[in-house]
Design a protein around this motif. Structure first.
Motif, PDB file in Angstrom:
ATOM      1  N   LEU A  37     -39.634 -24.868  41.176  1.00  0.00           N
ATOM      2  CA  LEU A  37     -38.473 -24.727  42.051  1.00  0.00           C
ATOM      3  C   LEU A  37     -38.469 -25.777  43.157  1.00  0.00           C
ATOM      4  CD1 LEU A  37     -38.210 -20.831  42.341  1.00  0.00           C
ATOM      5  CD2 LEU A  37     -36.809 -22.379  40.950  1.00  0.00           C
ATOM      6  N   GLN A  38     -39.635 -26.131  43.670  1.00  0.00           N
ATOM      7  CA  GLN A  38     -39.711 -27.189  44.680  1.00  0.00           C
ATOM      8  C   GLN A  38     -39.255 -28.528  44.106  1.00  0.00           C
ATOM      9  OE1 GLN A  38     -43.798 -26.695  45.871  1.00  0.00           O
ATOM     10  NE2 GLN A  38     -43.280 -25.204  47.459  1.00  0.00           N
ATOM     11  N   GLY A  39     -39.613 -28.805  42.863  1.00  0.00           N
ATOM     12  CA  GLY A  39     -39.156 -30.025  42.203  1.00  0.00           C
ATOM     13  C   GLY A  39     -37.655 -30.027  41.999  1.00  0.00           C
ATOM     14  N   VAL A  40     -37.115 -28.891  41.604  1.00  0.00           N
ATOM     15  CA  VAL A  40     -35.663 -28.777  41.438  1.00  0.00           C
ATOM     16  C   VAL A  40     -34.969 -28.986  42.777  1.00  0.00           C
ATOM     17  CG1 VAL A  40     -33.794 -27.184  40.844  1.00  0.00           C
ATOM     18  CG2 VAL A  40     -35.816 -27.304  39.393  1.00  0.00           C
ATOM     19  N   LEU A  41     -35.529 -28.434  43.837  1.00  0.00           N
ATOM     20  CA  LEU A  41     -34.941 -28.617  45.169  1.00  0.00           C
ATOM     21  C   LEU A  41     -34.955 -30.081  45.601  1.00  0.00           C
ATOM     22  CD1 LEU A  41     -36.237 -25.512  47.159  1.00  0.00           C
ATOM     23  CD2 LEU A  41     -33.861 -26.072  46.587  1.00  0.00           C
ATOM     24  N   ARG A  42     -36.021 -30.799  45.284  1.00  0.00           N
ATOM     25  CA  ARG A  42     -36.075 -32.240  45.615  1.00  0.00           C
ATOM     26  C   ARG A  42     -34.956 -32.995  44.895  1.00  0.00           C
ATOM     27  NH1 ARG A  42     -41.549 -31.389  45.358  1.00  0.00           N
ATOM     28  NH2 ARG A  42     -41.689 -32.100  43.217  1.00  0.00           N
ATOM     29  N   LEU A  43     -34.796 -32.712  43.608  1.00  0.00           N
ATOM     30  CA  LEU A  43     -33.737 -33.369  42.843  1.00  0.00           C
ATOM     31  C   LEU A  43     -32.353 -32.990  43.369  1.00  0.00           C
ATOM     32  CD1 LEU A  43     -35.110 -32.936  39.220  1.00  0.00           C
ATOM     33  CD2 LEU A  43     -34.956 -35.068  40.531  1.00  0.00           C
ATOM     34  N   ALA A  44     -32.165 -31.715  43.692  1.00  0.00           N
ATOM     35  CA  ALA A  44     -30.883 -31.254  44.215  1.00  0.00           C
ATOM     36  C   ALA A  44     -30.574 -31.920  45.561  1.00  0.00           C
ATOM     37  CB  ALA A  44     -30.884 -29.736  44.359  1.00  0.00           C
ATOM     38  N   GLY A  45     -31.594 -32.085  46.381  1.00  0.00           N
ATOM     39  CA  GLY A  45     -31.400 -32.763  47.672  1.00  0.00           C
ATOM     40  C   GLY A  45     -30.970 -34.211  47.500  1.00  0.00           C
ATOM     41  N   GLU A  46     -31.571 -34.906  46.542  1.00  0.00           N
ATOM     42  CA  GLU A  46     -31.166 -36.283  46.257  1.00  0.00           C
ATOM     43  C   GLU A  46     -29.724 -36.326  45.784  1.00  0.00           C
ATOM     44  OE1 GLU A  46     -33.740 -38.753  43.882  1.00  0.00           O
ATOM     45  OE2 GLU A  46     -35.494 -37.650  44.583  1.00  0.00           O
ATOM     46  N   CYS A  47     -29.380 -35.401  44.909  1.00  0.00           N
ATOM     47  CA  CYS A  47     -28.023 -35.344  44.369  1.00  0.00           C
ATOM     48  C   CYS A  47     -27.020 -35.054  45.480  1.00  0.00           C
ATOM     49  CB  CYS A  47     -27.946 -34.279  43.285  1.00  0.00           C
ATOM     50  SG  CYS A  47     -26.348 -34.157  42.488  1.00  0.00           S
ATOM     51  N   GLN A  48     -27.366 -34.166  46.389  1.00  0.00           N
ATOM     52  CA  GLN A  48     -26.466 -33.799  47.478  1.00  0.00           C
ATOM     53  C   GLN A  48     -26.169 -34.989  48.381  1.00  0.00           C
ATOM     54  OE1 GLN A  48     -28.049 -30.963  50.344  1.00  0.00           O
ATOM     55  NE2 GLN A  48     -26.033 -30.012  50.511  1.00  0.00           N
ATOM     56  N   ASN A  49     -27.130 -35.872  48.537  1.00  0.00           N
ATOM     57  CA  ASN A  49     -26.988 -36.997  49.460  1.00  0.00           C
ATOM     58  C   ASN A  49     -26.404 -38.257  48.832  1.00  0.00           C
ATOM     59  OD1 ASN A  49     -28.047 -35.521  51.632  1.00  0.00           O
ATOM     60  ND2 ASN A  49     -30.127 -35.949  50.951  1.00  0.00           N
ATOM     61  N   ARG A  50     -26.135 -38.243  47.543  1.00  0.00           N
ATOM     62  CA  ARG A  50     -25.624 -39.439  46.867  1.00  0.00           C
ATOM     63  C   ARG A  50     -24.362 -39.107  46.073  1.00  0.00           C
ATOM     64  NH1 ARG A  50     -31.076 -42.118  44.344  1.00  0.00           N
ATOM     65  NH2 ARG A  50     -32.256 -42.158  46.272  1.00  0.00           N
ATOM     66  N   ASP A  51     -23.261 -39.675  46.476  1.00  0.00           N
ATOM     67  CA  ASP A  51     -22.016 -39.474  45.735  1.00  0.00           C
ATOM     68  C   ASP A  51     -22.160 -40.020  44.319  1.00  0.00           C
ATOM     69  OD1 ASP A  51     -20.682 -38.252  47.811  1.00  0.00           O
ATOM     70  OD2 ASP A  51     -19.834 -40.120  48.582  1.00  0.00           O
ATOM     71  N   GLY A  52     -21.592 -39.303  43.393  1.00  0.00           N
ATOM     72  CA  GLY A  52     -21.612 -39.747  42.006  1.00  0.00           C
ATOM     73  C   GLY A  52     -22.853 -39.329  41.236  1.00  0.00           C
ATOM     74  N   MET A  53     -23.844 -38.789  41.925  1.00  0.00           N
ATOM     75  CA  MET A  53     -25.058 -38.338  41.245  1.00  0.00           C
ATOM     76  C   MET A  53     -24.864 -36.890  40.806  1.00  0.00           C
ATOM     77  SD  MET A  53     -28.881 -38.726  42.717  1.00  0.00           S
ATOM     78  CE  MET A  53     -30.277 -38.728  41.648  1.00  0.00           C
ATOM     79  N   GLU A  54     -25.395 -36.545  39.638  1.00  0.00           N
ATOM     80  CA  GLU A  54     -25.259 -35.199  39.102  1.00  0.00           C
ATOM     81  C   GLU A  54     -26.613 -34.640  38.714  1.00  0.00           C
ATOM     82  OE1 GLU A  54     -20.908 -35.474  36.961  1.00  0.00           O
ATOM     83  OE2 GLU A  54     -22.693 -35.887  35.751  1.00  0.00           O
ATOM     84  N   LEU A  55     -26.706 -33.324  38.767  1.00  0.00           N
ATOM     85  CA  LEU A  55     -27.885 -32.613  38.299  1.00  0.00           C
ATOM     86  C   LEU A  55     -27.445 -31.845  37.051  1.00  0.00           C
ATOM     87  CD1 LEU A  55     -30.840 -31.833  38.835  1.00  0.00           C
ATOM     88  CD2 LEU A  55     -30.003 -29.940  40.212  1.00  0.00           C
ATOM     89  N   ARG A  56     -28.121 -32.056  35.970  1.00  0.00           N
ATOM     90  CA  ARG A  56     -27.748 -31.435  34.707  1.00  0.00           C
ATOM     91  C   ARG A  56     -28.833 -30.456  34.278  1.00  0.00           C
ATOM     92  NH1 ARG A  56     -26.426 -34.611  29.094  1.00  0.00           N
ATOM     93  NH2 ARG A  56     -27.050 -32.890  27.773  1.00  0.00           N
ATOM     94  N   LEU A  57     -28.423 -29.217  34.027  1.00  0.00           N
ATOM     95  CA  LEU A  57     -29.344 -28.171  33.602  1.00  0.00           C
ATOM     96  C   LEU A  57     -28.997 -27.803  32.173  1.00  0.00           C
ATOM     97  CD1 LEU A  57     -28.941 -26.037  36.831  1.00  0.00           C
ATOM     98  CD2 LEU A  57     -30.813 -27.589  36.314  1.00  0.00           C
ATOM     99  N   ASP A  58     -29.948 -28.001  31.274  1.00  0.00           N
ATOM    100  CA  ASP A  58     -29.734 -27.717  29.854  1.00  0.00           C
ATOM    101  C   ASP A  58     -30.435 -26.414  29.486  1.00  0.00           C
ATOM    102  OD1 ASP A  58     -28.255 -30.024  29.211  1.00  0.00           O
ATOM    103  OD2 ASP A  58     -30.082 -31.209  29.017  1.00  0.00           O
ATOM    104  N   GLY A  59     -29.695 -25.535  28.797  1.00  0.00           N
ATOM    105  CA  GLY A  59     -30.270 -24.285  28.298  1.00  0.00           C
ATOM    106  C   GLY A  59     -31.047 -24.535  27.013  1.00  0.00           C
ATOM    107  N   ASP A  60     -31.484 -23.465  26.409  1.00  0.00           N
ATOM    108  CA  ASP A  60     -32.258 -23.568  25.166  1.00  0.00           C
ATOM    109  C   ASP A  60     -31.484 -24.171  24.057  1.00  0.00           C
ATOM    110  OD1 ASP A  60     -34.523 -22.589  26.288  1.00  0.00           O
ATOM    111  OD2 ASP A  60     -34.201 -20.539  25.640  1.00  0.00           O
TER     112      ASP A  60
END
Length: 60
Positions: A37-60
């Protein structure tokens, strides 16, 4: 969230996503889950601060 599909979040959705992941992080006592979860939060924080960046979550 669809456990079998794909969820793509942009910078505009990150505030709510970060809040939800932070809540889950505060509730878990499992060290391995906390690290993930800490790693996901780091990625989400980067995405939040950069326009055009996306976080993609893939299911099974």
């Amino acid at each position: 969230m669809d456990p079998y599909g794909t969820l793509t979040l942009g910078s505009r959705e990150m505030s709510q996503f970060i809040s939800e992941i932070s809540t889950e992080l505060s509730r878990t006592e499992e060290h391995g889950v906390q690290e993930i979860l800490q790693g996901v939060l780091r990625l989400a924080g980067e995405c939040q601060n950069r326009d055009g960046m996306e976080l993609r979550l893939d299911g099974d």
